[in-house]
Design a protein around this motif. Structure first.
Motif, mmCIF file in Angstrom:
data_model
loop_
_atom_site.group_PDB
_atom_site.id
_atom_site.type_symbol
_atom_site.label_atom_id
_atom_site.label_comp_id
_atom_site.label_asym_id
_atom_site.label_seq_id
_atom_site.Cartn_x
_atom_site.Cartn_y
_atom_site.Cartn_z
ATOM 1 N N VAL A 124 60.295 -23.316 -29.989
ATOM 2 C CA VAL A 124 59.988 -24.319 -28.965
ATOM 3 C C VAL A 124 60.917 -24.112 -27.769
ATOM 4 C CG1 VAL A 124 59.925 -26.791 -28.445
ATOM 5 C CG2 VAL A 124 59.165 -25.958 -30.676
ATOM 6 N N TYR A 125 60.347 -24.199 -26.567
ATOM 7 C CA TYR A 125 61.161 -24.047 -25.366
ATOM 8 C C TYR A 125 60.786 -25.096 -24.327
ATOM 9 C CZ TYR A 125 57.164 -21.705 -23.139
ATOM 10 O OH TYR A 125 55.930 -21.424 -22.616
ATOM 11 N N GLY A 126 61.692 -25.309 -23.410
ATOM 12 C CA GLY A 126 61.451 -26.124 -22.229
ATOM 13 C C GLY A 126 61.657 -25.252 -21.009
ATOM 14 N N LYS A 127 61.018 -25.624 -19.895
ATOM 15 C CA LYS A 127 61.198 -24.826 -18.691
ATOM 16 C C LYS A 127 61.051 -25.686 -17.452
ATOM 17 C CE LYS A 127 57.237 -22.441 -16.874
ATOM 18 N NZ LYS A 127 56.375 -21.266 -16.937
ATOM 19 N N VAL A 128 61.661 -25.233 -16.379
ATOM 20 C CA VAL A 128 61.481 -25.806 -15.048
ATOM 21 C C VAL A 128 61.125 -24.647 -14.126
ATOM 22 C CG1 VAL A 128 62.978 -27.806 -15.359
ATOM 23 C CG2 VAL A 128 63.952 -25.668 -14.546
ATOM 24 N N GLU A 129 60.245 -24.932 -13.149
ATOM 25 C CA GLU A 129 59.802 -23.860 -12.254
ATOM 26 C C GLU A 129 59.493 -24.422 -10.879
ATOM 27 O OE1 GLU A 129 57.211 -20.516 -13.739
ATOM 28 O OE2 GLU A 129 55.806 -21.409 -12.297
ATOM 29 N N TYR A 130 59.817 -23.644 -9.871
ATOM 30 C CA TYR A 130 59.481 -23.943 -8.477
ATOM 31 C C TYR A 130 58.537 -22.854 -7.982
ATOM 32 C CZ TYR A 130 59.804 -23.612 -3.426
ATOM 33 O OH TYR A 130 59.489 -23.517 -2.102
ATOM 34 N N ARG A 131 57.490 -23.266 -7.261
ATOM 35 C CA ARG A 131 56.574 -22.299 -6.637
ATOM 36 C C ARG A 131 56.335 -22.691 -5.182
ATOM 37 N NH1 ARG A 131 51.435 -20.937 -10.577
ATOM 38 N NH2 ARG A 131 52.633 -19.891 -12.217
ATOM 39 N N HIS A 132 56.265 -21.684 -4.329
ATOM 40 C CA HIS A 132 55.868 -21.881 -2.936
ATOM 41 C C HIS A 132 54.511 -21.213 -2.766
ATOM 42 C CE1 HIS A 132 56.363 -22.634 1.335
ATOM 43 N NE2 HIS A 132 55.794 -21.435 1.509
ATOM 44 N N GLN A 133 53.517 -22.011 -2.423
ATOM 45 C CA GLN A 133 52.139 -21.537 -2.267
ATOM 46 C C GLN A 133 51.870 -21.281 -0.790
ATOM 47 O OE1 GLN A 133 49.807 -21.503 -5.022
ATOM 48 N NE2 GLN A 133 48.534 -20.321 -3.642
ATOM 49 N N PHE A 134 51.497 -20.037 -0.441
ATOM 50 C CA PHE A 134 51.183 -19.679 0.942
ATOM 51 C C PHE A 134 49.699 -19.932 1.174
ATOM 52 C CE2 PHE A 134 54.740 -17.030 -0.367
ATOM 53 C CZ PHE A 134 55.638 -17.254 0.653
ATOM 54 N N ILE A 135 49.371 -20.958 1.928
ATOM 55 C CA ILE A 135 47.973 -21.328 2.144
ATOM 56 C C ILE A 135 47.599 -20.984 3.577
ATOM 57 C CG2 ILE A 135 46.295 -23.195 2.080
ATOM 58 C CD1 ILE A 135 48.117 -24.498 -0.042
ATOM 59 N N SER A 136 46.685 -20.055 3.731
ATOM 60 C CA SER A 136 46.398 -19.485 5.044
ATOM 61 C C SER A 136 45.677 -20.428 5.998
ATOM 62 C CB SER A 136 45.587 -18.203 4.880
ATOM 63 O OG SER A 136 44.372 -18.473 4.217
ATOM 64 N N ASN A 137 44.855 -21.336 5.510
ATOM 65 C CA ASN A 137 44.044 -22.134 6.425
ATOM 66 C C ASN A 137 44.430 -23.611 6.479
ATOM 67 O OD1 ASN A 137 43.184 -22.804 3.901
ATOM 68 N ND2 ASN A 137 41.003 -22.719 4.371
ATOM 69 N N PHE A 138 45.559 -24.007 5.861
ATOM 70 C CA PHE A 138 45.885 -25.427 5.837
ATOM 71 C C PHE A 138 47.362 -25.676 6.077
ATOM 72 C CE2 PHE A 138 46.691 -29.441 3.464
ATOM 73 C CZ PHE A 138 45.932 -30.265 4.268
ATOM 74 N N GLY A 139 48.197 -25.045 5.353
ATOM 75 C CA GLY A 139 49.644 -25.249 5.417
ATOM 76 C C GLY A 139 50.215 -25.060 4.024
ATOM 77 N N ASP A 140 51.408 -24.564 3.950
ATOM 78 C CA ASP A 140 52.013 -24.238 2.671
ATOM 79 C C ASP A 140 52.311 -25.477 1.825
ATOM 80 O OD1 ASP A 140 51.887 -21.731 3.727
ATOM 81 O OD2 ASP A 140 54.049 -21.403 3.796
ATOM 82 N N PHE A 141 52.362 -25.259 0.499
ATOM 83 C CA PHE A 141 52.714 -26.300 -0.460
ATOM 84 C C PHE A 141 53.841 -25.815 -1.352
ATOM 85 C CE2 PHE A 141 48.588 -27.958 0.625
ATOM 86 C CZ PHE A 141 48.724 -29.328 0.449
ATOM 87 N N ASP A 142 54.598 -26.748 -1.891
ATOM 88 C CA ASP A 142 55.620 -26.462 -2.884
ATOM 89 C C ASP A 142 55.278 -27.243 -4.144
ATOM 90 O OD1 ASP A 142 57.510 -24.867 -1.305
ATOM 91 O OD2 ASP A 142 57.714 -26.706 -0.134
ATOM 92 N N SER A 143 55.528 -26.637 -5.296
ATOM 93 C CA SER A 143 55.323 -27.347 -6.552
ATOM 94 C C SER A 143 56.584 -27.250 -7.400
ATOM 95 C CB SER A 143 54.104 -26.835 -7.322
ATOM 96 O OG SER A 143 54.273 -25.481 -7.684
ATOM 97 N N PHE A 144 56.867 -28.335 -8.065
ATOM 98 C CA PHE A 144 58.009 -28.459 -8.960
ATOM 99 C C PHE A 144 57.466 -28.931 -10.299
ATOM 100 C CE2 PHE A 144 59.145 -29.402 -4.612
ATOM 101 C CZ PHE A 144 60.263 -28.627 -4.397
ATOM 102 N N VAL A 145 57.596 -28.118 -11.341
ATOM 103 C CA VAL A 145 57.032 -28.473 -12.647
ATOM 104 C C VAL A 145 58.078 -28.319 -13.756
ATOM 105 C CG1 VAL A 145 54.660 -27.861 -11.995
ATOM 106 C CG2 VAL A 145 56.094 -26.172 -13.121
ATOM 107 N N ALA A 146 57.844 -29.077 -14.813
ATOM 108 C CA ALA A 146 58.612 -28.948 -16.049
ATOM 109 C C ALA A 146 57.595 -28.777 -17.160
ATOM 110 C CB ALA A 146 59.462 -30.185 -16.293
ATOM 111 N N GLY A 147 57.941 -27.999 -18.165
ATOM 112 C CA GLY A 147 56.996 -27.736 -19.243
ATOM 113 C C GLY A 147 57.673 -27.646 -20.589
ATOM 114 N N VAL A 148 56.838 -27.759 -21.613
ATOM 115 C CA VAL A 148 57.253 -27.578 -23.007
ATOM 116 C C VAL A 148 56.273 -26.589 -23.605
ATOM 117 C CG1 VAL A 148 57.511 -28.675 -25.248
ATOM 118 C CG2 VAL A 148 58.201 -29.889 -23.188
ATOM 119 N N GLY A 149 56.800 -25.618 -24.359
ATOM 120 C CA GLY A 149 55.926 -24.599 -24.901
ATOM 121 C C GLY A 149 56.339 -24.098 -26.262
#
Length: 152
Positions: A124-149
């Motif tokens: 069993v593991y836990g994780k945290v992750e950050y992503r920067h999404q490059f969106i060409s026709n709208f504007g960029d987004f950032d996501s912050f997630v935590a997970g269990v796997g």
């Protein structure tokens, strides 16, 4: 149609690669949730992911991952993504990594990010992750997630 063919090929590679993996490789499945923010929008997200990491010796790894994430707002489709990650093993339980890939569905654009995954016991593991999404026709987004796997 081309984007779905690319996603299917990457998914097939992730599913098939455990048989080619060197000793010490590891598959994983997880549930995750968090926040996506950008352009004045802040929404929750919930998703599933699966992947496989290949050992590059005792201190490094490289892997592939496919995921489906739903922004928790009416009318939003599930966003499918396929990508890779490369990182360092920290002790016997930690993985620090950089990630990058492509998202398909309402948003068809690349992303980059970083994360940390830590095992609690043998599988069993836990994780945290950050992503920067490059969106060409709208504007960029950032996501912050935590997970269990579960790693296998």
């Amino acid at each position: 149609m081309k984007k779905f063919a690319v996603a299917a090929a990457l998914l097939s590679a992730v599913v098939a690669t455990p048989s080619f993996a060197a000793e010490g490789g590891e598959g994983h499945v997880e549930v995750r949730g968090g926040l996506i923010t950008g352009n004045g929008i802040d929404e929750g997200t919930l998703g599933l992911a699966a992947g496989y990491d290949f050992d590059l010796g005792s201190t490094a790894f490289v892997g592939a991952e496919v995921a489906g994430d739903k922004v928790l707002v009416d009318g939003a489709d599930v966003q499918f993504s396929a990508g890779g990650r490369i990182g360092a093993k920290l002790g016997t339980s930690g993985k620090l990594y950089a990630t990058g890939g492509y998202t398909f569905s309402d948003i068809d654009d690349p992303y980059v990010g970083a994360g940390y995954q830590h095992k609690f016991g043998s599988n069993v593991y836990g994780k945290v992750e950050y992503r920067h999404q490059f969106i060409s026709n709208f504007g960029d987004f950032d996501s912050f997630v935590a997970g269990v796997g579960f790693a296998f």
